[in-house]
Design an enzyme around this catalytic site. Sequence first.
Site, PDB file in Angstrom:
ATOM      1  N   GLN A  93       0.812  -1.218   0.000  1.00 28.82           N
ATOM      2  CA  GLN A  93       0.000   0.000   0.000  1.00 28.82           C
ATOM      3  C   GLN A  93       0.841   1.262   0.000  1.00 28.82           C
ATOM      4  O   GLN A  93       0.310   2.368  -0.201  1.00 28.82           O
ATOM      5  CB  GLN A  93      -0.944   0.006   1.207  1.00 28.82           C
ATOM      6  CG  GLN A  93      -0.242   0.142   2.552  1.00 28.82           C
ATOM      7  CD  GLN A  93      -1.181  -0.025   3.721  1.00 28.82           C
ATOM      8  OE1 GLN A  93      -1.539  -1.139   4.091  1.00 28.82           O
ATOM      9  NE2 GLN A  93      -1.588   1.092   4.322  1.00 28.82           N
ATOM     10  N   CYS A  99      -5.251   0.736   3.715  1.00 23.42           N
ATOM     11  CA  CYS A  99      -5.260  -0.683   4.062  1.00 23.42           C
ATOM     12  C   CYS A  99      -6.639  -1.317   3.905  1.00 23.42           C
ATOM     13  O   CYS A  99      -6.747  -2.502   3.581  1.00 23.42           O
ATOM     14  CB  CYS A  99      -4.741  -0.892   5.478  1.00 23.42           C
ATOM     15  SG  CYS A  99      -5.712  -0.070   6.765  1.00 23.42           S
ATOM     16  N   HIS A 238      -5.692  -1.208  11.785  1.00 23.55           N
ATOM     17  CA  HIS A 238      -5.250  -1.686  10.477  1.00 23.55           C
ATOM     18  C   HIS A 238      -6.232  -2.734   9.961  1.00 23.55           C
ATOM     19  O   HIS A 238      -6.883  -3.431  10.744  1.00 23.55           O
ATOM     20  CB  HIS A 238      -3.851  -2.293  10.631  1.00 23.55           C
ATOM     21  CG  HIS A 238      -3.174  -2.665   9.356  1.00 23.55           C
ATOM     22  ND1 HIS A 238      -3.104  -1.839   8.255  1.00 23.55           N
ATOM     23  CD2 HIS A 238      -2.496  -3.805   8.998  1.00 23.55           C
ATOM     24  CE1 HIS A 238      -2.420  -2.429   7.294  1.00 23.55           C
ATOM     25  NE2 HIS A 238      -2.054  -3.629   7.714  1.00 23.55           N
TER      26      HIS A 238
END
Length: 362
Positions: A93, A99, A238
């Site tokens: 990324q 993410c 995340h």
Amino acid sequence: MAKVKLAELQAQLITESWEAGENPISELSEKDQTILLGAVPPGGPPTKAEKEASEKAVMAQFNALSATATANPSTFDWRNKGGRNYVTAIKNQGGCGSCVAFGVLSVVESMVRITKNDANYTTDLSEAHLFYCLKGDPNGCSNGWWPTGAYDNVKANGVAKENFFPYVGSQQSCNVGSGWQNQKVQITNYKHVTGLNNIKEWIANKGPVSACFEVFQDFYSYQSGMYRHVTGNSVGWHCVSVIGYNDAGGYWICKNSWGNGWGDNGFFCIKYGQCSFELYGMWGVEGIVDTTWIYGKKILGLWSNSAPLNAWAFIQDEGWKKIANTNRENHLMLLTALIAAKNIGSTPSVHIANGHIDQIYA
């Protein structure tokens, strides 16, 4: 806050089940590390009490399941389902909090392969299209997202293939190539799955899922083994895809989006109950529509048998494709057009949805 020192972390891991090491992510500045964490929990981060309750509940479920027989296999990994790998390649990324787009499209890409029962099928979807166009946020890199928003967009609009809008790893403006709708992948639905056994059942019987979890500083230095938070502060949330699990070790098997140089060639394992991994549940895909137009190819062969509405066409360079048979009238119309194209040697425009011919224009 100061970064975790690798030597001190490694000393603390002597009695742990994971190893730490330097990697491209651990060497980033704290600011650049934090940018990677683009999952934004709805309603704000959970309280300490909520996180502790989640971990306690998960471990209670695990202990209860360990004491009783279940229909789920004790270990499962979509990288080795009957000797075949349905998980697409690790991506990176870059310096962007995207993410969620990667954690969601990783699942969708695997589901394309699983739906087609073809582990070698090439599918590469555009995280840039999902994150910069469908999300509709000009400052997306720093603002993050949540899986429900991403899945809603893939369901409503579909997402382009990577070649229509390549991802570069930094803030981009929406610039998707024309005609992407003719090559898109769309989901018919997605489901929020909760509970340890339900999640494992989904993974083993349907496919990978997306999950969001709290990241602590020591996670950046993960190298291999079963991760458990040992030291360092919380730095954000995340999103990743979960491709399997292992009950003997008590952990999830996950695919990250930080490149092959991080973790175990881009993958990691995390202990059940850790880092609020199950707190928000996980998300799986129900139904894939993979569409593409084929142009400039001849119809080289046709085949059918006595089974009702069972006819196939051999398309130049593409191979055999089944003619859609959900509607008798439409099936016969498509078959007639394909016969005509073959007889005169023309190159019609043929639309394929999930491997079936469902439109043709001479």
